[in-house]
Design an enzyme around this catalytic site. Structure first.
Site, PDB file in Angstrom:
ATOM      1  N   ILE A  73      33.713  38.094  40.105  1.00 13.42           N
ATOM      2  CA  ILE A  73      33.602  39.542  39.874  1.00 13.42           C
ATOM      3  C   ILE A  73      34.997  40.137  40.016  1.00 13.42           C
ATOM      4  O   ILE A  73      35.465  40.431  41.109  1.00 13.42           O
ATOM      5  CB  ILE A  73      32.595  40.195  40.847  1.00 13.42           C
ATOM      6  CG1 ILE A  73      31.201  39.601  40.635  1.00 13.42           C
ATOM      7  CG2 ILE A  73      32.561  41.704  40.629  1.00 13.42           C
ATOM      8  CD1 ILE A  73      30.114  40.202  41.501  1.00 13.42           C
ATOM      9  N   HIS A  74      35.666  40.281  38.870  1.00 15.48           N
ATOM     10  CA  HIS A  74      37.025  40.822  38.828  1.00 15.48           C
ATOM     11  C   HIS A  74      36.966  42.295  38.422  1.00 15.48           C
ATOM     12  O   HIS A  74      35.906  42.909  38.503  1.00 15.48           O
ATOM     13  CB  HIS A  74      37.909  39.981  37.899  1.00 15.48           C
ATOM     14  CG  HIS A  74      37.330  39.805  36.530  1.00 15.48           C
ATOM     15  ND1 HIS A  74      37.577  40.678  35.502  1.00 15.48           N
ATOM     16  CD2 HIS A  74      36.467  38.875  36.038  1.00 15.48           C
ATOM     17  CE1 HIS A  74      36.916  40.285  34.422  1.00 15.48           C
ATOM     18  NE2 HIS A  74      36.230  39.194  34.727  1.00 15.48           N
ATOM     19  N   ALA A  75      38.071  42.856  37.995  1.00 18.98           N
ATOM     20  CA  ALA A  75      38.184  44.303  37.777  1.00 18.98           C
ATOM     21  C   ALA A  75      37.171  44.872  36.773  1.00 18.98           C
ATOM     22  O   ALA A  75      36.493  45.849  37.069  1.00 18.98           O
ATOM     23  CB  ALA A  75      39.597  44.653  37.343  1.00 18.98           C
TER      24      ALA A  75
END
Length: 88
Positions: free
Chosen positions: A14-16
């Site tokens: 779960i990145h930006a």
């Protein structure tokens, strides 16, 4: 209270971009919504909180919603998890 556990399948976790999608999905609802990973729990309406968890691929995360529209917010989070390719 409604709880749901997801296993993250996205190679980058779960990145930006998906964090933003999750926060945007949860924010319009009145319910308190949290995401928990590795013993830490943060407000799912806070982009910095979600990003601070550093959730990788293969992680199990728990989303908890408490409030009048808890079922609706969990349903919306489900949609985002699938549409963003985060969980199946």
């Amino acid at each position: 209270m409604v709880e749901k556990i997801y296993t993250i399948i996205d190679d980058t976790g779960i990145h930006a971009r998906p964090s933003t999608a999750l926060v945007n999905a949860a924010s319009p609802f009145k319910s308190e919504v949290t995401i928990e990973y590795n013993g830490r729990q943060v407000n799912l309406k806070s982009i910095m909180g979600v990003m601070s968890l550093g959730i990788p691929k293969g992680a199990n995360v728990k989303v908890v919603a408490i409030g009048d529209d808890e079922l609706e917010v969990i349903s919306r989070i489900d949609d985002v998890m699938v549409n963003e390719g985060l969980a199946s």
